[in-house]
Design a protein around this motif. Structure first.
Motif, PDB file in Angstrom:
ATOM      1  N   ILE A 202       0.863  -1.184   0.000  1.00 16.04           N
ATOM      2  CA  ILE A 202       0.000   0.000   0.000  1.00 16.04           C
ATOM      3  C   ILE A 202       0.903   1.238   0.000  1.00 16.04           C
ATOM      4  CG2 ILE A 202      -1.835   1.206   1.263  1.00 16.04           C
ATOM      5  CD1 ILE A 202      -2.251  -1.737   2.613  1.00 16.04           C
ATOM      6  N   ASP A 203       0.596   2.160  -0.896  1.00 13.84           N
ATOM      7  CA  ASP A 203       1.437   3.350  -1.039  1.00 13.84           C
ATOM      8  C   ASP A 203       0.987   4.410  -0.032  1.00 13.84           C
ATOM      9  OD1 ASP A 203       3.170   5.233  -1.905  1.00 13.84           O
ATOM     10  OD2 ASP A 203       2.004   5.788  -3.691  1.00 13.84           O
ATOM     11  N   THR A 204       1.602   4.399   1.144  1.00 14.91           N
ATOM     12  CA  THR A 204       1.201   5.325   2.203  1.00 14.91           C
ATOM     13  C   THR A 204       2.370   5.576   3.143  1.00 14.91           C
ATOM     14  OG1 THR A 204      -0.274   5.618   4.114  1.00 14.91           O
ATOM     15  CG2 THR A 204       0.381   3.373   3.628  1.00 14.91           C
ATOM     16  N   SER A 205       2.372   6.734   3.798  1.00  9.33           N
ATOM     17  CA  SER A 205       3.377   6.959   4.841  1.00  9.33           C
ATOM     18  C   SER A 205       2.762   6.706   6.222  1.00  9.33           C
ATOM     19  CB  SER A 205       3.908   8.395   4.761  1.00  9.33           C
ATOM     20  OG  SER A 205       2.840   9.288   4.969  1.00  9.33           O
ATOM     21  N   ARG A 240      -3.427  -5.372   7.222  1.00  9.40           N
ATOM     22  CA  ARG A 240      -3.712  -4.892   5.860  1.00  9.40           C
ATOM     23  C   ARG A 240      -4.916  -3.943   5.881  1.00  9.40           C
ATOM     24  NH1 ARG A 240      -5.161  -8.363   0.389  1.00  9.40           N
ATOM     25  NH2 ARG A 240      -5.760  -6.543  -0.812  1.00  9.40           N
ATOM     26  N   ALA A 241      -5.983  -4.356   6.562  1.00  7.72           N
ATOM     27  CA  ALA A 241      -7.174  -3.498   6.660  1.00  7.72           C
ATOM     28  C   ALA A 241      -6.825  -2.189   7.372  1.00  7.72           C
ATOM     29  CB  ALA A 241      -8.284  -4.232   7.409  1.00  7.72           C
ATOM     30  N   ALA A 242      -6.032  -2.299   8.436  1.00  3.23           N
ATOM     31  CA  ALA A 242      -5.697  -1.115   9.251  1.00  3.23           C
ATOM     32  C   ALA A 242      -4.870  -0.097   8.462  1.00  3.23           C
ATOM     33  CB  ALA A 242      -4.948  -1.553  10.515  1.00  3.23           C
ATOM     34  N   ILE A 243      -4.019  -0.590   7.542  1.00  5.82           N
ATOM     35  CA  ILE A 243      -3.208   0.337   6.727  1.00  5.82           C
ATOM     36  C   ILE A 243      -4.058   0.902   5.591  1.00  5.82           C
ATOM     37  CG2 ILE A 243      -1.146   0.600   5.285  1.00  5.82           C
ATOM     38  CD1 ILE A 243       0.118  -1.755   6.840  1.00  5.82           C
ATOM     39  N   GLU A 244      -4.869   0.035   4.981  1.00  2.00           N
ATOM     40  CA  GLU A 244      -5.676   0.492   3.835  1.00  2.00           C
ATOM     41  C   GLU A 244      -6.653   1.602   4.218  1.00  2.00           C
ATOM     42  OE1 GLU A 244      -5.791  -3.411   0.868  1.00  2.00           O
ATOM     43  OE2 GLU A 244      -7.495  -3.024   2.183  1.00  2.00           O
ATOM     44  N   ASP A 245      -7.314   1.448   5.365  1.00  2.00           N
ATOM     45  CA  ASP A 245      -8.331   2.428   5.797  1.00  2.00           C
ATOM     46  C   ASP A 245      -7.677   3.521   6.634  1.00  2.00           C
ATOM     47  OD1 ASP A 245     -10.382   1.183   4.609  1.00  2.00           O
ATOM     48  OD2 ASP A 245     -11.487   0.695   6.440  1.00  2.00           O
ATOM     49  N   GLU A 246      -6.759   4.263   6.060  1.00  2.59           N
ATOM     50  CA  GLU A 246      -5.954   5.173   6.891  1.00  2.59           C
ATOM     51  C   GLU A 246      -6.809   6.272   7.515  1.00  2.59           C
ATOM     52  OE1 GLU A 246      -2.984   6.413   4.067  1.00  2.59           O
ATOM     53  OE2 GLU A 246      -4.025   8.303   3.754  1.00  2.59           O
ATOM     54  N   LEU A 247      -6.368   6.724   8.680  1.00  4.42           N
ATOM     55  CA  LEU A 247      -7.128   7.719   9.439  1.00  4.42           C
ATOM     56  C   LEU A 247      -6.757   9.140   9.019  1.00  4.42           C
ATOM     57  CD1 LEU A 247      -6.746   6.053  12.956  1.00  4.42           C
ATOM     58  CD2 LEU A 247      -8.839   6.143  11.571  1.00  4.42           C
ATOM     59  N   GLY A 248      -5.537   9.300   8.508  1.00  2.56           N
ATOM     60  CA  GLY A 248      -5.096  10.625   8.056  1.00  2.56           C
ATOM     61  C   GLY A 248      -4.958  11.629   9.191  1.00  2.56           C
TER      62      GLY A 248
END
Ligand SMILES: Nc1ncnc2c1ncn2[C@@H]1O[C@H](COP(=O)(O)OP(=O)(O)OP(=O)(O)O)[C@@H](O)[C@H]1O
Ligand SMILES: Cc1ncc(CO)c(N)n1
Length: 268
Positions: A202-205, A240-248
């Motif tokens: 997942i492309d996220t910081s 995986r779910a926790a990273i995908e649904d990011e809180l921002g």
């Protein structure tokens, strides 16, 4: 129904994304009763670690004994342990209570680079804690330090897993978050066979506390009576779910979303 109990022996993250806070949120989401023994307080947010305040050995042992002499636990995990003295005291207490489902997340360095384990403590981890371990969950840099080898390929990870089992861990997951593969491969080894747990990268910081959350999910599922392999598979789905649904939230490496797995309806 008797409620299953899970204990975390780890550091506190004031920002709530890693450490004790991530562990208790994960235990709660997976239906295990969460308990904690805090090894150090960190002043921390998504931007970094701004201070580390260790709890005394006496204070750590008292917390563990308060649980051991009354509540007991069905599984436990260790996170930030900081020094060899803490590792020795914690290992001694685990041995004393005969606790079996021991998950060791060998936390060494926070994402921002702050040291959460002193260099001299690596030896105590190898000699005292790893032999008590049902599963150890290093990321790639941690596996390199523990095995004294460089890890580039999956074959290197297989070799490192075998070394960790030879040190006394019953099983190993070498996590792939730090590799540069297109997919994230977490390699599970139970001392007999290997299993590659693969998911899209997942492309996220916003990956603060991923390792804590992953190992806490394994711990909760071991407490719930799952096999090691099934506990690791749930943990992979949970993170995986926790990273995908990011809180921002926060201005830096944000926390993951501990509600996401259940919001999606739990096991796939
Ligand atoms: N970008 C990503 N996409 C998908 N999954 C990821 C990503 N980064 C990490 N993970 C997953 O998160 C879990 C933790 O992996 P990682 O290697 O980041 O641990 P870590 O470095 O110990 O984490 P921490 O930041 O808590 O110290 C693994 O199950 C891994 O598959
Ligand atoms: C308290 C604590 N434990 C573990 C980590 C590793 O993510 C962190 N950043 N903070």
């Amino acid at each position: 129904m008797s409620i299953k109990k899970a204990l975390t022996i780890a550091g506190s993250d004031s920002g709530g994304g890693a450490g004790i806070q991530a562990d208790l949120k994960t235990f709660q989401e997976l239906g295990a009763y969460g308990m904690s023994a805090i090894t150090a307080v960190t002043a921390q947010n998504t931007l970094g670690v701004h201070g580390v305040y260790p709890v005394s050995i006496e204070g750590i042992v008292k917390q563990i004994d308060a649980i051991g002499e009354d509540l007991g636990t069905d599984a436990l995990k260790t996170g930030m342990l900081f020094s060899s003295e803490v590792i020795e005291a914690v290992s001694e207490r685990i041995h004393h209570y005969g606790w079996q489902n021991v998950v060791v997340d060998p936390v060494m360095i926070a994402k921002g680079g702050a040291k959460l384990l002193q260099d001299e403590a690596v030896r105590a981890m190898k000699e005292k804690l790893i032999p008590l371990t049902a599963v150890i969950t290093p990321n790639i840099p941690e596996a390199e330090v523990l095995t004294d080898m460089k890890i580039h390929s999956i074959d290197d990870r297989r070799e490192a897993s075998k070394i960790l089992v030879d040190m006394g861990a019953k099983s190993v997951v070498i996590k792939g978050g730090h590799a540069d593969d297109k997919e994230v491969i977490d390699l599970f080894y139970d001392g007999g066979s290997f299993e590659e747990l693969v998911s899209p990268r997942i492309d996220t910081s916003h990956t603060h506390g991923t390792g804590c959350t992953f190992s806490a999910a394994i711990t909760a599922q071991l407490a719930n009576g799952l096999s090691m392999k099934d506990a690791v598979i749930t943990a992979k789905e949970f993170i995986r779910a926790a990273i995908e649904d990011e809180l921002g939230i926060g201005g830096g490496h944000g926390p993951t979303n501990h509600w996401a797995y259940n919001k999606r309806g739990g096991p796939s």
